[in-house]
Design a protein around this motif. Structure first.
Motif, PDB file in Angstrom:
ATOM      1  N   LEU A 121      11.188   8.689  -7.340  1.00 28.23           N
ATOM      2  CA  LEU A 121       9.943   8.527  -8.072  1.00 28.23           C
ATOM      3  C   LEU A 121       9.112   7.442  -7.431  1.00 28.23           C
ATOM      4  O   LEU A 121       9.650   6.425  -6.958  1.00 28.23           O
ATOM      5  CB  LEU A 121      10.258   8.159  -9.533  1.00 28.23           C
ATOM      6  CG  LEU A 121       9.112   8.121 -10.534  1.00 28.23           C
ATOM      7  CD1 LEU A 121       8.501   9.506 -10.704  1.00 28.23           C
ATOM      8  CD2 LEU A 121       9.618   7.611 -11.887  1.00 28.23           C
ATOM      9  N   ASP A 122       7.810   7.640  -7.398  1.00 30.49           N
ATOM     10  CA  ASP A 122       6.892   6.625  -6.891  1.00 30.49           C
ATOM     11  C   ASP A 122       7.159   5.306  -7.606  1.00 30.49           C
ATOM     12  O   ASP A 122       7.296   5.260  -8.836  1.00 30.49           O
ATOM     13  CB  ASP A 122       5.449   7.083  -7.124  1.00 30.49           C
ATOM     14  CG  ASP A 122       4.450   6.099  -6.583  1.00 30.49           C
ATOM     15  OD1 ASP A 122       4.096   5.155  -7.320  1.00 30.49           O
ATOM     16  OD2 ASP A 122       4.000   6.260  -5.444  1.00 30.49           O
ATOM     17  N   SER A 123       7.232   4.233  -6.859  1.00 31.77           N
ATOM     18  CA  SER A 123       7.609   2.934  -7.429  1.00 31.77           C
ATOM     19  C   SER A 123       6.623   2.469  -8.499  1.00 31.77           C
ATOM     20  O   SER A 123       7.017   1.823  -9.482  1.00 31.77           O
ATOM     21  CB  SER A 123       7.711   1.884  -6.321  1.00 31.77           C
ATOM     22  OG  SER A 123       6.466   1.725  -5.648  1.00 31.77           O
ATOM     23  N   GLU A 124       5.340   2.797  -8.335  1.00 30.47           N
ATOM     24  CA  GLU A 124       4.344   2.379  -9.325  1.00 30.47           C
ATOM     25  C   GLU A 124       4.632   3.022 -10.682  1.00 30.47           C
ATOM     26  O   GLU A 124       4.536   2.368 -11.728  1.00 30.47           O
ATOM     27  CB  GLU A 124       2.941   2.769  -8.843  1.00 30.47           C
ATOM     28  CG  GLU A 124       1.836   2.368  -9.810  1.00 30.47           C
ATOM     29  CD  GLU A 124       0.477   2.905  -9.406  1.00 30.47           C
ATOM     30  OE1 GLU A 124      -0.538   2.332  -9.865  1.00 30.47           O
ATOM     31  OE2 GLU A 124       0.432   3.905  -8.657  1.00 30.47           O
ATOM     32  N   ILE A 125       5.004   4.311 -10.658  1.00 24.33           N
ATOM     33  CA  ILE A 125       5.312   5.015 -11.905  1.00 24.33           C
ATOM     34  C   ILE A 125       6.607   4.489 -12.499  1.00 24.33           C
ATOM     35  O   ILE A 125       6.698   4.230 -13.714  1.00 24.33           O
ATOM     36  CB  ILE A 125       5.417   6.526 -11.644  1.00 24.33           C
ATOM     37  CG1 ILE A 125       4.109   7.065 -11.074  1.00 24.33           C
ATOM     38  CG2 ILE A 125       5.781   7.265 -12.930  1.00 24.33           C
ATOM     39  CD1 ILE A 125       4.207   8.495 -10.564  1.00 24.33           C
ATOM     40  N   ALA A 126       7.629   4.313 -11.664  1.00 21.15           N
ATOM     41  CA  ALA A 126       8.915   3.806 -12.142  1.00 21.15           C
ATOM     42  C   ALA A 126       8.767   2.438 -12.777  1.00 21.15           C
ATOM     43  O   ALA A 126       9.339   2.158 -13.845  1.00 21.15           O
ATOM     44  CB  ALA A 126       9.924   3.765 -10.991  1.00 21.15           C
ATOM     45  N   GLU A 127       7.997   1.572 -12.141  1.00 22.54           N
ATOM     46  CA  GLU A 127       7.814   0.221 -12.674  1.00 22.54           C
ATOM     47  C   GLU A 127       7.035   0.239 -13.985  1.00 22.54           C
ATOM     48  O   GLU A 127       7.344  -0.530 -14.908  1.00 22.54           O
ATOM     49  CB  GLU A 127       7.104  -0.647 -11.641  1.00 22.54           C
ATOM     50  CG  GLU A 127       7.979  -0.978 -10.425  1.00 22.54           C
ATOM     51  CD  GLU A 127       7.186  -1.564  -9.275  1.00 22.54           C
ATOM     52  OE1 GLU A 127       5.965  -1.829  -9.468  1.00 22.54           O
ATOM     53  OE2 GLU A 127       7.763  -1.742  -8.195  1.00 22.54           O
ATOM     54  N   ALA A 128       6.043   1.114 -14.095  1.00 22.06           N
ATOM     55  CA  ALA A 128       5.265   1.195 -15.338  1.00 22.06           C
ATOM     56  C   ALA A 128       6.142   1.665 -16.495  1.00 22.06           C
ATOM     57  O   ALA A 128       6.057   1.148 -17.615  1.00 22.06           O
ATOM     58  CB  ALA A 128       4.079   2.138 -15.156  1.00 22.06           C
ATOM     59  N   LEU A 129       7.005   2.649 -16.237  1.00 21.20           N
ATOM     60  CA  LEU A 129       7.916   3.122 -17.278  1.00 21.20           C
ATOM     61  C   LEU A 129       8.930   2.046 -17.645  1.00 21.20           C
ATOM     62  O   LEU A 129       9.239   1.833 -18.833  1.00 21.20           O
ATOM     63  CB  LEU A 129       8.635   4.383 -16.807  1.00 21.20           C
ATOM     64  CG  LEU A 129       7.792   5.658 -16.744  1.00 21.20           C
ATOM     65  CD1 LEU A 129       8.545   6.760 -15.995  1.00 21.20           C
ATOM     66  CD2 LEU A 129       7.415   6.138 -18.143  1.00 21.20           C
ATOM     67  N   SER A 130       9.457   1.350 -16.648  1.00 15.12           N
ATOM     68  CA  SER A 130      10.440   0.301 -16.912  1.00 15.12           C
ATOM     69  C   SER A 130       9.824  -0.849 -17.705  1.00 15.12           C
ATOM     70  O   SER A 130      10.469  -1.396 -18.610  1.00 15.12           O
ATOM     71  CB  SER A 130      11.026  -0.217 -15.593  1.00 15.12           C
ATOM     72  OG  SER A 130      11.752   0.791 -14.928  1.00 15.12           O
ATOM     73  N   ARG A 131       8.586  -1.205 -17.385  1.00 16.22           N
ATOM     74  CA  ARG A 131       7.925  -2.278 -18.145  1.00 16.22           C
ATOM     75  C   ARG A 131       7.713  -1.859 -19.602  1.00 16.22           C
ATOM     76  O   ARG A 131       7.914  -2.658 -20.521  1.00 16.22           O
ATOM     77  CB  ARG A 131       6.581  -2.635 -17.501  1.00 16.22           C
ATOM     78  CG  ARG A 131       6.693  -3.469 -16.243  1.00 16.22           C
ATOM     79  CD  ARG A 131       5.350  -4.103 -15.892  1.00 16.22           C
ATOM     80  NE  ARG A 131       4.292  -3.103 -15.737  1.00 16.22           N
ATOM     81  CZ  ARG A 131       3.992  -2.508 -14.603  1.00 16.22           C
ATOM     82  NH1 ARG A 131       4.689  -2.785 -13.499  1.00 16.22           N
ATOM     83  NH2 ARG A 131       3.002  -1.626 -14.529  1.00 16.22           N
TER      84      ARG A 131
END
Length: 333
Positions: A101-111
């Motif tokens: 998964l694109d890191s930007e999307i993964a980080e947004a979901l994790s946040r």
């Protein structure tokens, strides 16, 4: 601190804020499910309980699997203000094909998960959550047709390919396509009780819940009409939940041998007769706890559990709460 732009996408009227994250190759029905079903959850004066907004990475248009484009009003910042984040299914892309998964999307979901937002996926949206690392060591569901690939890509996830949805507290996942409707109705029932969920189901012209799991929808030979025959017995059993309903008694009602009855019952519902009875007795007990002031002992007798202790054990096993705690949460005030 939450993004001001994200906050402005939701009105400040106290309603539950839902962000639907659409990615490339989004499944059209999945994308429309949560706005439609959650948008049908209203109080007796017609006021909606949820605000539902759609977003995409960068607020850019994404192409759906059905051949149309989604033109969102919001970007990933919407996830920063949402109480619930829902990821619809996808029919292509790196999360589905390669488990990345694109890191930007993964980080947004994790946040969003890290600050306490409820995270939900529909169908193959579970691939997105798993690729973001949110499903490791958790139970999860996805479309049965993609279960083998999911298991290969994400061995740390406890996949259950037989259920319509999995509620693991702050993270919930559903099976394919229409199971997203079941999960959204479950969210409404969990947030506002059965009465509101039932009204939403009627507005959407769907059943408030469905029997069994997705095992009943996997590819298998369709039984011939002459072999069908447990439906009448299931209707009868629903009217006799408080009575002893042995396998012998149910098979006799269906005029079948126990072995034949059990085989056809599982073919038609995806459950054994015992599992089906337990599910419906639990659902009936939930209804009575929400809609009546009957004692727990009386409800246990009327729903076939026999004793308050047996009902308490079942509620702790299935729902994680006692019958009285459930009543305090969901009974009208």
């Amino acid at each position: 601190m939450r993004n001001n732009r994200a906050m402005s996408a939701f009105s400040g009227d106290g309603r539950h804020r839902v962000a639907v994250l659409a990615l490339d190759h989004v499944v059209g029905l999945d994308l429309g499910t949560s706005p439609q079903v959650l948008g049908s959850a209203r109080d007796l004066d017609g006021r909606r309980y949820y605000q539902v907004r759609v977003c995409t990475p960068g607020g850019r248009p994404v192409r759906s699997a059905a051949g149309f484009s989604v033109l969102p009003d919001n970007g990933l910042e919407l996830l920063e203000a949402a109480d619930t984040v829902i990821v619809p299914g996808i029919h292509n892309g790196p999360a589905l094909l390669d488990g990345v998964l694109d890191s930007e999307i993964a980080e947004a979901l994790s946040r969003a998960h890290g600050r306490g937002a409820r995270i939900v996926s529909i169908c193959t949206g579970a691939f997105v959550l798993a690729a973001a690392g949110l499903l490791d060591d958790r139970p999860a569901a996805t479309h049965w047709a993609h279960a083998d690939r999911f298991a290969r890509l994400f061995p740390a996830v406890k996949l259950d390919a037989d259920v319509l949805f999995v509620d693991d507290g702050e993270i919930l996942t559903s099976a394919g396509v229409a199971a997203g409707i079941d999960l959204c109705l479950h969210l409404i029932r969990r947030d506002h009780g059965a009465e509101v969920a039932n009204r939403a189901a009627r507005r959407c012209v769907v059943p408030p819940w469905r029997d069994g799991g997705q095992a009943q929808y996997t590819e298998r030979p369709v039984p011939s009409p002459s072999n069908a025959g447990t439906a009448r017995t299931r209707v009868w059993a629903m009217d006799h939940l408080g009575e002893p309903l042995t396998l012998d008694r149910m098979a006799a009602h269906a005029r079948m041998s126990v072995r034949t009855f059990t085989r056809h019952f599982r073919d038609e519902t995806g459950l054994s007769p015992a599992q089906w009875l337990l599910q419906h007795r639990t659902d009936r007990a939930r209804e009575l706890l929400e809609s009546s002031d009957l004692s727990v002992a009386r409800i246990a007798r009327d729903t076939g559990f026999g004793s308050a202790a047996a009902l308490r054990q079942r509620f702790h096993q299935a729902l994680g709460v006692s019958p009285l705690a459930y009543r305090r949460t969901f009974a009208p005030r």
